[in-house]
Design an enzyme around this catalytic site. Structure first.
Site, PDB file in Angstrom:
ATOM      1  N   HIS A 125       0.839  -1.203   0.000  1.00 10.51           N
ATOM      2  CA  HIS A 125       0.000   0.000   0.000  1.00 10.51           C
ATOM      3  C   HIS A 125       0.875   1.255   0.000  1.00 10.51           C
ATOM      4  O   HIS A 125       0.618   2.198  -0.765  1.00 10.51           O
ATOM      5  CB  HIS A 125      -0.900  -0.029   1.236  1.00 10.51           C
ATOM      6  CG  HIS A 125      -1.692   1.218   1.463  1.00 10.51           C
ATOM      7  ND1 HIS A 125      -2.989   1.378   1.006  1.00 10.51           N
ATOM      8  CD2 HIS A 125      -1.372   2.385   2.098  1.00 10.51           C
ATOM      9  CE1 HIS A 125      -3.425   2.585   1.349  1.00 10.51           C
ATOM     10  NE2 HIS A 125      -2.471   3.206   2.015  1.00 10.51           N
ATOM     11  N   GLU A 126       1.915   1.275   0.837  1.00  4.37           N
ATOM     12  CA  GLU A 126       2.780   2.450   0.901  1.00  4.37           C
ATOM     13  C   GLU A 126       3.568   2.631  -0.398  1.00  4.37           C
ATOM     14  O   GLU A 126       3.739   3.756  -0.881  1.00  4.37           O
ATOM     15  CB  GLU A 126       3.735   2.343   2.096  1.00  4.37           C
ATOM     16  CG  GLU A 126       3.051   2.258   3.453  1.00  4.37           C
ATOM     17  CD  GLU A 126       2.117   3.427   3.729  1.00  4.37           C
ATOM     18  OE1 GLU A 126       2.338   4.516   3.170  1.00  4.37           O
ATOM     19  OE2 GLU A 126       1.150   3.242   4.499  1.00  4.37           O
ATOM     20  N   HIS A 129       1.405   4.386  -2.904  1.00  3.31           N
ATOM     21  CA  HIS A 129       1.370   5.844  -2.801  1.00  3.31           C
ATOM     22  C   HIS A 129       2.518   6.474  -3.590  1.00  3.31           C
ATOM     23  O   HIS A 129       2.344   7.484  -4.275  1.00  3.31           O
ATOM     24  CB  HIS A 129       1.485   6.271  -1.335  1.00  3.31           C
ATOM     25  CG  HIS A 129       0.204   6.187  -0.567  1.00  3.31           C
ATOM     26  ND1 HIS A 129      -0.955   6.807  -0.974  1.00  3.31           N
ATOM     27  CD2 HIS A 129      -0.091   5.561   0.607  1.00  3.31           C
ATOM     28  CE1 HIS A 129      -1.912   6.580  -0.087  1.00  3.31           C
ATOM     29  NE2 HIS A 129      -1.427   5.816   0.865  1.00  3.31           N
ATOM     30  N   GLU A 187      -6.078   6.747  -1.043  1.00  2.84           N
ATOM     31  CA  GLU A 187      -6.009   5.547  -0.214  1.00  2.84           C
ATOM     32  C   GLU A 187      -6.574   4.339  -0.950  1.00  2.84           C
ATOM     33  O   GLU A 187      -6.004   3.243  -0.907  1.00  2.84           O
ATOM     34  CB  GLU A 187      -6.764   5.781   1.098  1.00  2.84           C
ATOM     35  CG  GLU A 187      -6.121   6.799   2.025  1.00  2.84           C
ATOM     36  CD  GLU A 187      -4.753   6.370   2.497  1.00  2.84           C
ATOM     37  OE1 GLU A 187      -4.539   5.170   2.731  1.00  2.84           O
ATOM     38  OE2 GLU A 187      -3.875   7.246   2.625  1.00  2.84           O
TER      39      GLU A 187
END
Length: 266
Positions: A125-126, A129, A187
């Site tokens: 997920h990071e 980003h 997100e």
């Protein structure tokens, strides 16, 4: 009033020339130099490491093993970034990503993420980003929003206490109508990129659903979804479930190709 029209036209022209496409095919506004943001990310990461206590070597090796497996399956252009990950001693179940590929994860989140696959959901997920240049988009959107409110205020002649009060209300409207939904969109996009990435690396994508169940069990008061910078738990799991069939196909292909991470939990 002619200068206002010129400013509006200039802002529109700048916006049109700064549109890019995210990894999921979404149109983005990116006004800022990536090199400049990456430098800022590196400096902020160095400051984090000075200000926050580091976790032990076992935790560092665990996170690095997971990050390495994910980075290995990135496109070569993205893989060559200066990716770094550090684990910090903190009870807060949190993680972050900075422009340039600098990531942090707290020991509190390692407690919630109970195996390598769940941690891979966080790190993926990071990385999502960073790949989607969300920091650039956030800065660019904030800049263009402030410019639009300034032009609107000047055009309407909003001087004095009444005008300031109305502009404050417009600013609040911009926050809840533009900035926060944009953050929720980021997100959600990072969730999609992350679950695909973890599957490509050989981590079980179903663990992403388990992770958010664990996070939901942590409890705590939550604001209404429309006032939150993050999607609700239900919204998040719905998006992941929609992605799951494709992610499981990618996962099976990765396992058949020999990508079977084995990162030892401390």
């Amino acid at each position: 009033m002619r200068w206002i029209r010129y400013a509006a036209v200039a802002a529109l022209a700048l916006t049109l020339t700064a549109c890019t496409t995210s990894p999921t095919g979404r149109q983005q506004l990116t006004l800022v130099s990536d090199a400049q943001l990456n430098q800022m990310g590196r400096e902020a990461f160095e400051q984090y490491q000075q200000d926050l206590p580091a976790a032990g070597q076992a935790e560092q090796r665990y996170a690095q093993c997971i990050a390495n497996a994910l980075i290995t399956v990135l496109p070569e252009r993205e893989r060559d970034q200066d990716w770094q990950i550090r684990v910090f001693e903190s009870e807060q179940a949190n993680a972050f990503a900075l422009p340039g590929g600098y990531m942090g994860i707290n020991t509190g989140l390692l407690r919630v993420a109970r195996n390598q696959d769940q941690v891979a959901a966080v790190v993926g997920h990071e990385i999502g980003h960073v790949l989607a240049r969300h920091a650039n988009e956030r800065v660019s959107t904030q800049t263009s929003t402030q410019l639009a409110l300034s032009v609107l205020g000047s055009a309407a002649g909003m001087q004095g206490p009444g005008g300031e009060q109305l502009m404050g209300a417009l600013g609040l409207g911009a926050q809840y109508g533009i900035m926060l939904p944009f953050s929720r969109r980021h997100e959600t996009e990072a969730d999609i990129i992350g679950v695909r990435l973890m599957a490509d690396a050989g981590f079980d994508p179903r663990a992403s659903l388990d992770l958010w169940d664990n996070m939901g069990a942590e409890g705590g008061a939550r604001p209404p979804a429309w006032m939150s910078t993050h999607p609700s738990h239900g919204q998040r799991t719905q998006v992941l479930q929609q992605e799951m069939d494709g992610a499981l196909t990618r996962y099976e292909q990765a396992r058949q190709a020999g990508r079977q991470p084995n990162c030892q939990r401390p």
